[in-house]
Each structure stands twice: as C-alpha cells, then as structure tokens.
Scaffold this motif. Structure first.
Motif, mmCIF file in Angstrom:
data_model
loop_
_atom_site.group_PDB
_atom_site.id
_atom_site.type_symbol
_atom_site.label_atom_id
_atom_site.label_comp_id
_atom_site.label_asym_id
_atom_site.label_seq_id
_atom_site.Cartn_x
_atom_site.Cartn_y
_atom_site.Cartn_z
ATOM 1 N N VAL A 334 0.836 -1.201 0.000
ATOM 2 C CA VAL A 334 0.000 0.000 0.000
ATOM 3 C C VAL A 334 0.873 1.253 0.000
ATOM 4 O O VAL A 334 0.599 2.221 -0.733
ATOM 5 N N SER A 335 1.938 1.248 0.792
ATOM 6 C CA SER A 335 2.813 2.420 0.859
ATOM 7 C C SER A 335 3.482 2.699 -0.484
ATOM 8 O O SER A 335 3.660 3.860 -0.868
ATOM 9 N N ARG A 336 3.864 1.649 -1.187
ATOM 10 C CA ARG A 336 4.491 1.857 -2.503
ATOM 11 C C ARG A 336 3.498 2.414 -3.514
ATOM 12 O O ARG A 336 3.820 3.331 -4.278
ATOM 13 N N LEU A 337 2.287 1.892 -3.539
ATOM 14 C CA LEU A 337 1.280 2.403 -4.468
ATOM 15 C C LEU A 337 0.912 3.848 -4.154
ATOM 16 O O LEU A 337 0.549 4.612 -5.051
ATOM 17 N N GLN A 338 1.019 4.233 -2.894
ATOM 18 C CA GLN A 338 0.671 5.605 -2.506
ATOM 19 C C GLN A 338 1.685 6.631 -3.004
ATOM 20 O O GLN A 338 1.439 7.835 -2.899
ATOM 21 N N GLU A 339 2.811 6.171 -3.543
ATOM 22 C CA GLU A 339 3.777 7.104 -4.122
ATOM 23 C C GLU A 339 3.330 7.622 -5.487
ATOM 24 O O GLU A 339 3.928 8.562 -6.008
ATOM 25 N N ALA A 340 2.309 7.022 -6.058
ATOM 26 C CA ALA A 340 1.808 7.484 -7.355
ATOM 27 C C ALA A 340 1.209 8.879 -7.214
ATOM 28 O O ALA A 340 0.696 9.251 -6.156
ATOM 29 N N PRO A 341 1.253 9.702 -8.275
ATOM 30 C CA PRO A 341 0.639 11.029 -8.228
ATOM 31 C C PRO A 341 -0.850 10.930 -7.902
ATOM 32 O O PRO A 341 -1.496 9.916 -8.176
ATOM 33 N N ASP A 342 -1.376 11.997 -7.341
ATOM 34 C CA ASP A 342 -2.758 11.969 -6.877
ATOM 35 C C ASP A 342 -3.732 11.562 -7.976
ATOM 36 O O ASP A 342 -4.655 10.801 -7.736
ATOM 37 N N HIS A 343 -3.520 12.078 -9.214
ATOM 38 C CA HIS A 343 -4.488 11.816 -10.276
ATOM 39 C C HIS A 343 -4.448 10.362 -10.745
ATOM 40 O O HIS A 343 -5.347 9.912 -11.453
ATOM 41 N N LEU A 344 -3.390 9.613 -10.357
ATOM 42 C CA LEU A 344 -3.314 8.194 -10.704
ATOM 43 C C LEU A 344 -3.623 7.285 -9.518
ATOM 44 O O LEU A 344 -3.938 6.115 -9.704
ATOM 45 N N ARG A 345 -3.527 7.824 -8.315
ATOM 46 C CA ARG A 345 -3.549 6.988 -7.124
ATOM 47 C C ARG A 345 -4.859 6.218 -6.946
ATOM 48 O O ARG A 345 -4.859 5.003 -6.717
ATOM 49 N N THR A 346 -5.981 6.902 -7.059
ATOM 50 C CA THR A 346 -7.252 6.219 -6.862
ATOM 51 C C THR A 346 -7.499 5.198 -7.964
ATOM 52 O O THR A 346 -7.990 4.090 -7.715
ATOM 53 N N ARG A 347 -7.139 5.554 -9.197
ATOM 54 C CA ARG A 347 -7.277 4.613 -10.314
ATOM 55 C C ARG A 347 -6.442 3.360 -10.047
ATOM 56 O O ARG A 347 -6.867 2.229 -10.294
ATOM 57 N N LEU A 348 -5.254 3.573 -9.500
ATOM 58 C CA LEU A 348 -4.343 2.467 -9.220
ATOM 59 C C LEU A 348 -4.893 1.565 -8.117
ATOM 60 O O LEU A 348 -4.888 0.336 -8.234
ATOM 61 N N PHE A 349 -5.407 2.166 -7.052
ATOM 62 C CA PHE A 349 -5.972 1.360 -5.976
ATOM 63 C C PHE A 349 -7.282 0.687 -6.403
ATOM 64 O O PHE A 349 -7.620 -0.395 -5.926
ATOM 65 N N GLY A 350 -8.023 1.336 -7.295
ATOM 66 C CA GLY A 350 -9.219 0.696 -7.833
ATOM 67 C C GLY A 350 -8.862 -0.536 -8.644
ATOM 68 O O GLY A 350 -9.505 -1.589 -8.525
ATOM 69 N N LEU A 351 -7.845 -0.408 -9.469
ATOM 70 C CA LEU A 351 -7.370 -1.548 -10.244
ATOM 71 C C LEU A 351 -6.865 -2.648 -9.311
ATOM 72 O O LEU A 351 -7.109 -3.840 -9.532
ATOM 73 N N SER A 352 -6.177 -2.250 -8.255
ATOM 74 C CA SER A 352 -5.685 -3.216 -7.273
ATOM 75 C C SER A 352 -6.836 -3.977 -6.629
ATOM 76 O O SER A 352 -6.767 -5.204 -6.463
ATOM 77 N N ALA A 353 -7.883 -3.259 -6.258
ATOM 78 C CA ALA A 353 -9.043 -3.921 -5.642
ATOM 79 C C ALA A 353 -9.662 -4.929 -6.599
ATOM 80 O O ALA A 353 -10.065 -6.031 -6.188
#
Length: 405
Positions: A334-353
């Motif tokens: 989770v900490s590594r994925l949170q390094e993504a820019p804000d505009h990508l972060r939610t998309r990235l965590f959504g894909l992760s889910a």
C-alpha cells in the motif's frame, strides 16, 4: 477543522486525528468481520443450500471487483472523503434492511444487500488507501498504513470471536444492527475529521485519460499488482482448505483448532507494524518493493508449512510468521502504491481492488475443485508454490532492473 490540520502533525507521525479515524475504521472493520460469519449463516438459512451461500459470496466478490474498477471515475465526481461517507451510509441502509427482515428473508433483498456490502467495502478501501498521503503527508504514510493494518487485525479477532455469542443472544437481527451501527461510527468520524479529499492540481493531459489508462504508472508497480493478484489467488487456498484440514487433524475440536490458527495469525499481523517501525519505516521505493517481494515469499512458504501436520506449538509459530509476513506485505504494498501522483492513485488502488478480488474469487473456485481430488496440504502447497515462484520472479526482475538501470 481544516484540511491543513492534518499537515500540522510532525512529518514522521500520522497525528492524533488520524488515530481517531483508525479507531473508527477498526470499529467498522470489526462489524464487517462479524458480518462475514452472520451473513454466511443467514444466507444458508435463507437459501437452504450450500450453492446459495456460494452464489451470494460470488455476488459480493463480483460487486467488489466492479466497484474497484469504477472507483477512479467516481472520484472524478466525488472526492475521496465523500465517497467513503457515501459507502458507509449505503452499507448502513443495507444492514438496516436486513436487520428488519430476518424473520421473513427475501432472496432479492438479501442479494441486493450482499452486492451493496461488496461494492461499499471495496469503494471505501480504495478511497481510504489512496487518501492516506493527503491525510498524514507522504513521510508518515508507512506508519499510518501500519496503524490501519493493526486496527484491521484486531477487528478480525474481535469480530470473528464475537459473532457466535452475539448471534446466540440476539439472533441475526442483532448482528446486522451492530454492523449498521459500526458504519455509522465510521461515517460520523469522517464527517468530523475533515481532510483534503483530492489534489486540486490539474493532471497532465496524457495521464488524465479516463478508464484505466496506465500511462505514468511505473512498470514495477504493475508487476506488484500482478504479484498481489497471484497472492490473493494463493491465499484463497488456505481459507478454503482450513476447515477440511481442521476436521481431519482434530475431528473432535475443529472449531477450536481453527480459532487457534487464526489467533496465531492475528498476533503475527499485530506485530507487523512494530517490526516495520523498528526497520525505520521502509522509506525508499526500492526498499518497499524488495520487502513486498520477500514478505510475500515468506508468507507463502509459512502457510504451506502450517498444513504439514506440525505439532500445535510449532504450527502456531509458523502461522504467526505467516501473519507477520502478511501484515508487512500489506504495509509495503500500500505504501508503494501511494507514491503514485494523486491523479493516478485512486485509479491504481481501484485496479488493485479489482485484481485482488478477482484473484481471490478465482482461487476459491480452483481450490474448491482441487480439494475434491487432493489433500489440503497438496492444494495449499500447489497454490502457494505458485505465489512463491511469482515472488521470486518479481524479486529477480526488479533486482536486475535496479542493477542495469
């Protein structure tokens, strides 16, 4: 309370207000784990078949996967905080309806509630994970993730342990009403503890394309997503195989054996935050990635060993190590994925889910089928062996890239 209130905390600590949110999250998670037991039993009572229980579980997983896929688009319309509050309130409504209809359960209502729970939990988790850097600052995010993992593990123990007594005393209506109340606690905390729900800066045009465009996401992060999906698939095996294994080794006390197993696992998860803190917080991206791969490998090997028929104390130690590795894996990931820019972060965590939920769902089907022809230890070993190989491959590729890059 202003959004800046979170940023006034020391750079390396999440702050007291975030700690309050962690407590509220723990309360909500406790209700969720209690509800997993209650909803499974109630589903069996309402449908009268194991197939019905399986179909409702599949519906919950499918709703969660779809919600994760849609999370990026939803955050464009509603900031993360509002999305989390909305998810909580939707689940309050679903649980309230179920609590009021337990005496005359309707399959349609039950299916609707299950879908809302799956989607709501997925959306809340995506929004929370992607919002942590905005709440506490990037420097404190690893500690903050550790607190969330600790709260979830405590909630799991309390929720699973409390399900039986609560259902015995008040029936399913009491269990569902309790779950609804925990979501109210979470929603109220989110209303009172204001934080910035999104980054107000405009993302670059080539990285702001809708859907799940992957431009701007580091290749190593995509590899982490793949490994996380394989890990979810493998983890379904020990969840499915444990009741079978427990009934084999302790036919006269399978329930006690399972409780012993999960308590040992939870103790390990509880230690994860302390261990990460002692390590200095896993501050760099390379360290987070390496820790994620190593801990995934350790977790897979430990779960396999736990099903080899070890003496009780040795098994508890092995499962504790699996829990420790599980907690460290989640914190690092989770900490590594949170390094993504804000505009990508939610998309990235959504894909992760979506990846995690889909992997777990496929794994449940595969493990269930394999258990018809293979012993539990073979099924767990085979599927966690796959995760081990994937983790080793991940470590090899990332190490090679680091040396040549």
């Amino acid at each position: 309370m202003s959004a800046a209130s979170y940023q006034s905390a020391p750079a390396s600590t999440p702050g007291a207000r975030f700690a309050c949110l962690v407590v509220a999250y723990g309360v909500s998670a406790c209700g969720n784990y209690l509800n997993l037991v209650a909803l499974a039993l109630f589903s069996y009572q309402a449908t009268g078949s194991g197939l019905g229980v399986g179909l409702l579980a599949a519906l919950r997983l499918a709703a969660g996967a779809l919600a994760g896929f849609a999370a990026g688009a939803l955050v464009k319309r509603f900031d993360r905080r509002r999305l989390m509050i909305g998810a909580d309130l939707a689940q309050v409504a679903a649980m309230t309806v179920l609590a009021a209809t337990t005496r005359a359960p309707a399959i349609v209502l039950l299916g609707g509630a299950v879908a809302v729970m799956g989607a709501g939990n997925s959306l809340f988790t995506v929004a929370l994970r992607s919002a942590v850097p905005d709440m506490v600052g990037s420097a404190a995010r690893v500690r903050a993730n550790g607190l969330l993992v600790t709260a979830k593990s405590v909630a799991m123990v309390v929720g699973f342990a409390g399900a039986g007594p609560l259902i015995g005393l008040g029936g399913f209506a009491a269990a569902f009403a309790f779950n609804a109340a925990t979501f109210v606690v979470s929603a109220v905390a989110l209303v009172l503890l204001r934080f910035r729900g999104h980054d107000d800066t405009t993302p670059p045009p080539d990285k702001a394309v809708g859907g799940y465009a992957l431009a701007g996401i580091a290749p190593v992060v995509l590899l982490m997503l793949v490994l996380r999906g394989v890990d979810a698939l493998a983890s379904s095996s020990h969840n499915i195989a444990l009741p079978v294994f427990a009934s084999t080794v302790r036919p006269d006390g399978a329930a006690a054996f399972m409780s012993y197993f999960w308590v040992a696992w939870a103790v390990g998860v509880l230690c994860a935050h302390r261990v990460v803190t002692k390590w200095g917080g896993l501050g760099t991206a390379d360290r987070l990635q390496r820790t994620f791969g190593l801990a995934t490998c350790l977790m897979a090997v430990s779960f396999t060993l736990a099903f080899t028929g070890l003496p009780a104390l040795a098994m508890a130690c092995v499962v504790l190590v699996a829990g420790l590795a599980d907690g460290i894996t989640e914190i690092a990931y989770v900490s590594r994925l949170q390094e993504a820019p804000d505009h990508l972060r939610t998309r990235l965590f959504g894909l992760s889910a979506t990846v995690e939920t889909s992997g777990f769902a496929v794994g449940m089907a595969v493990a269930g089928g394999l258990l018809e022809v293979l012993p539990a230890v073979a099924v767990v070993g085979l599927m966690h062996g796959l995760a081990t190989c994937a983790a080793i491959a991940f470590l090899f590729v990332t190490t090679t890239r680091r040396r040549t890059g």
